[in-house]
Design a protein around this motif. Structure first.
Motif, short mmCIF file in Angstrom:
data_model
loop_
_atom_site.label_atom_id
_atom_site.label_comp_id
_atom_site.label_asym_id
_atom_site.label_seq_id
_atom_site.Cartn_x
_atom_site.Cartn_y
_atom_site.Cartn_z
N THR A 7 0.69 -1.19 -0.01
CA THR A 7 0.01 -0.06 0.10
C THR A 7 0.78 1.34 0.15
O THR A 7 2.00 1.28 0.58
CB THR A 7 -1.03 -0.03 1.26
N LYS A 8 0.17 2.25 -0.53
CA LYS A 8 1.07 3.63 -0.59
C LYS A 8 1.30 3.96 0.88
O LYS A 8 2.62 4.74 1.20
CB LYS A 8 0.03 4.57 -1.25
N ASP A 9 0.37 3.72 1.84
CA ASP A 9 0.66 4.37 3.25
C ASP A 9 1.95 3.75 3.83
O ASP A 9 2.96 4.33 4.31
CB ASP A 9 -0.33 4.13 4.07
N LEU A 10 2.16 2.35 3.52
CA LEU A 10 3.39 1.71 3.89
C LEU A 10 4.53 2.16 3.33
O LEU A 10 5.76 2.22 3.97
CB LEU A 10 2.85 0.22 4.10
N VAL A 11 4.57 2.20 2.02
CA VAL A 11 5.51 2.83 1.04
C VAL A 11 6.11 4.00 1.65
O VAL A 11 7.21 4.24 1.85
CB VAL A 11 5.26 2.53 -0.39
N ALA A 12 5.03 4.88 1.84
CA ALA A 12 5.47 6.13 2.43
C ALA A 12 6.32 6.28 3.79
O ALA A 12 6.99 6.84 4.00
CB ALA A 12 4.20 7.17 2.39
N ALA A 13 5.66 5.29 4.71
CA ALA A 13 6.11 5.24 6.04
C ALA A 13 7.52 4.96 6.11
O ALA A 13 8.40 5.03 6.84
CB ALA A 13 5.17 4.57 6.89
N SER A 14 7.75 3.78 4.95
CA SER A 14 9.20 2.97 5.04
C SER A 14 10.18 3.96 3.97
O SER A 14 11.21 3.36 3.97
CB SER A 14 9.09 1.62 4.68
N ALA A 15 9.71 4.75 3.20
CA ALA A 15 10.69 5.36 2.02
C ALA A 15 11.80 5.90 2.80
O ALA A 15 13.02 5.91 2.43
CB ALA A 15 9.88 6.20 1.31
N THR A 16 11.75 6.87 3.81
CA THR A 16 12.79 7.28 4.32
C THR A 16 13.88 6.60 5.09
O THR A 16 14.94 6.51 4.56
CB THR A 16 12.61 8.61 5.41
N PRO A 17 13.68 5.49 5.89
CA PRO A 17 14.72 4.71 6.44
C PRO A 17 15.23 4.06 5.41
O PRO A 17 16.35 3.62 5.32
CB PRO A 17 13.90 4.07 7.31
N MET A 18 14.35 3.48 4.34
CA MET A 18 15.08 2.51 3.18
C MET A 18 16.18 3.30 2.58
O MET A 18 17.20 2.92 2.35
CB MET A 18 14.01 2.09 2.45
N VAL A 19 15.72 4.61 1.91
CA VAL A 19 16.72 5.10 1.42
C VAL A 19 17.99 5.86 2.14
O VAL A 19 19.11 5.57 1.79
CB VAL A 19 16.19 6.55 0.60
N LEU A 20 17.73 6.16 3.50
CA LEU A 20 18.81 6.50 4.37
C LEU A 20 19.75 5.28 4.46
O LEU A 20 21.03 5.39 4.66
CB LEU A 20 18.36 7.00 5.47
#
Length: 124
Positions: A4-17
């Motif tokens: 879901t978009k909500d889960l992608v949005a929530a996890s995006a910052t820690p994934m990229v960092l």
């Protein structure tokens, strides 16, 4: 399966960092790494990644520089900053709390035992 978009949005910052903590990288390589780490389940677009990278740069979590490789076009490489490493550590603490809570719910607690598998039945 579609995340879901909500889960992608929530996890995006820690994934990229987290990816940038491994090594400096450019946008397309970051997209490939996310796809690889998720077994193809997360297929991010440039429209998701680049606004996030620009926001992380404004916040001081990443820095960027243009680099040229012989025979290839210039690429903008992103590097995690010390401030970004501190944010990554905080994000990890928060995600550990969420994951632990979910495990407690999904595995069941005490005498209840593990939660049963959910089967989907077609009802006419």
């Amino acid at each position: 399966m579609k995340v879901t978009k909500d889960l992608v949005a929530a996890s995006a910052t820690p994934m990229v960092l987290g990816i940038l903590a491994e090594e400096d990288n450019y946008g397309y390589a970051i997209l490939r790494r996310i796809n690889e780490l998720s077994g193809g389940e997360l297929d991010w677009t440039e429209g998701l990644l680049y606004p996030l990278l620009h926001r992380l740069e404004r916040l001081g979590y990443v820095s960027s520089s243009w680099q040229s490789v012989t025979g290839e076009r210039r690429r903008k490489y992103y590097s995690i900053t010390s401030r970004g490493l501190a944010e990554l550590a905080e994000q990890r603490r928060q995600w550990d709390t969420v994951v632990d809570a979910l495990k407690g719910i999904w595995l069941g607690l005490g005498d209840r035992g593990p939660l049963p598998a959910i089967t989907l039945e077609c009802r006419a």
